[in-house]
Write an enzyme that holds these catalytic residues in place. Structure first.
Site, short mmCIF file in Angstrom:
data_model
loop_
_atom_site.label_atom_id
_atom_site.label_comp_id
_atom_site.label_asym_id
_atom_site.label_seq_id
_atom_site.Cartn_x
_atom_site.Cartn_y
_atom_site.Cartn_z
CE LYS A 231 28.73 9.97 -103.54
NZ LYS A 231 29.11 10.15 -101.77
NE ARG B 40 32.48 3.77 -101.34
CZ ARG B 40 31.55 4.13 -101.88
NH1 ARG B 40 30.90 5.59 -102.95
NH2 ARG B 40 30.32 3.53 -102.50
C1 7PJ Z 1 29.97 7.47 -100.03
C2 7PJ Z 1 30.38 5.80 -99.13
C3 7PJ Z 1 31.47 8.15 -100.16
C4 7PJ Z 1 32.50 7.06 -98.54
C5 7PJ Z 1 28.60 5.55 -100.50
C6 7PJ Z 1 27.54 6.67 -104.10
C7 7PJ Z 1 26.19 6.25 -102.21
N1 7PJ Z 1 31.20 5.75 -98.51
N2 7PJ Z 1 29.43 4.98 -99.68
N3 7PJ Z 1 32.37 8.07 -98.94
N4 7PJ Z 1 28.86 6.93 -100.76
N5 7PJ Z 1 33.04 6.67 -97.18
O1 7PJ Z 1 28.65 6.05 -104.06
O2 7PJ Z 1 27.17 7.46 -104.48
O3 7PJ Z 1 30.99 9.30 -100.65
S1 7PJ Z 1 27.79 4.98 -101.35
#
Ligand code: 7PJ
Length: 277
Positions: free
Chosen positions: A218, A252
């Site tokens: 990020k 994640r």
């Molecule tokens: C996240 C997400 C996060 C959850 C994305 C990226 C943007 N779902 N989906 N948490 N970020 N739960 O991957 O940078 O931080 S999309």
């Protein structure tokens, strides 16, 4: 007992590998936009030791516009149908109730909603399934969320939002043991807000719901290191490991192998199982 254990995952923290079936994803430049490419990546992430795969068909990066229901279904559902035959829990990153329903019917066992089930009908769909749901905090909408994020006390505001969403989900018929919470790093937050949340992630442990942390590649990590998005693996692993020490149970990530290695070192220190002589 949380249903994550019933999914027979290995000892936590669990690694959720990211599969973006989007032409405009910021972190992989839309490399995995076709079903075949997505399946290829899934194979690799499974080899690398992913515990969960998270499939997304709508980019939620800052500035992004939405995607139509038809297009999101077209991107996501074929991938879910195939991957749900494999021995790994499948999560679907969506805010649309229709996609949630189709994903669950296609075999997804986790819904990952950056909008925390605020769309009309979303709670009902998850409630009548057995799916686990990740409730994430976001201030504003992806299109404009990074323009002027504002909080008086970011930690207490994010906590009270998530507690409110937990209460609504539970009263809507989704039992506690099917919930996951996520402070939503980068979703309507400045660098200062993101760091404040990560530093205080342990305060979310009191809410008694497993915590998911999404920090991988990020922009907050770019702001700290000066590295562009293709060179944030080490920073991502450092941030993920810090989140684990603060109580995160699910990470994640894009870089599954690197994150798994870090978790193994962490677990050896915690469990004392690998000390030999
Ligand atoms: C996240 C997400 C996060 C959850 C994305 C990226 C943007 N779902 N989906 N948490 N970020 N739960 O991957 O940078 O931080 S999309």
């Amino acid at each position: 007992m949380n249903q994550l254990q019933q999914l027979k995952l290995t000892d936590g923290p669990y690694v959720m590998g990211i599969i973006n079936v989007t032409p405009d994803s910021f972190s992989d430049h839309g490399l995995y936009a076709t079903t075949d490419k997505a399946l290829e990546l899934a194979e690799r992430l499974i080899q690398e030791g992913a515990d969960i795969l998270d499939i997304g068909g709508e980019s939620t990066r800052p500035g992004s516009l939405g995607v139509s229901l038809e297009e999101e279904l077209r991107r996501v559902i074929p991938v879910v149908e195939i991957l749900s035959q494999k021995n790994i829990p499948i999560s679907v990153d969506t805010s649309k109730p229709e996609v949630m329903q189709a994903a669950i019917s296609a075999g997804a066992s986790i819904i990952n909603d950056v909008n925390a089930l605020q769309a009309p009908g979303a709670i009902e769909i998850v409630a009548k399934s057995k799916a686990i749901i990740c409730l994430m905090h976001m201030q504003g909408k992806p299109r404009s969320m990074q323009e002027s994020p504002h909080y008086v006390d970011v930690v207490s505001e994010v906590k009270s939002f998530l507690q409110h969403r937990i209460d609504i989900a539970v009263s809507g018929g989704i039992p506690y043991h099917r919930l996951i919470i996520d402070p939503g790093f980068g979703f309507g937050k400045t660098l200062k807000h993101n760091l404040e949340l990560l530093r205080n992630l342990d305060q979310f442990v009191q809410m008694n719901v497993p915590i998911l942390a999404g920090l991988s590649r990020k922009s907050m990590l770019g702001a700290i290191t000066g590295n562009d998005v293709d060179n944030r693996v080490h920073a991502s692993v450092a941030a993920a490991l810090f989140a684990v020490t603060k109580g995160a149970k699910i990470l994640r990530v894009h870089d599954v192998k690197a994150t798994k290695d870090a978790i193994m070192v962490h677990n050896a220190l915690i469990t004392r199982n690998n000390e030999g002589n």
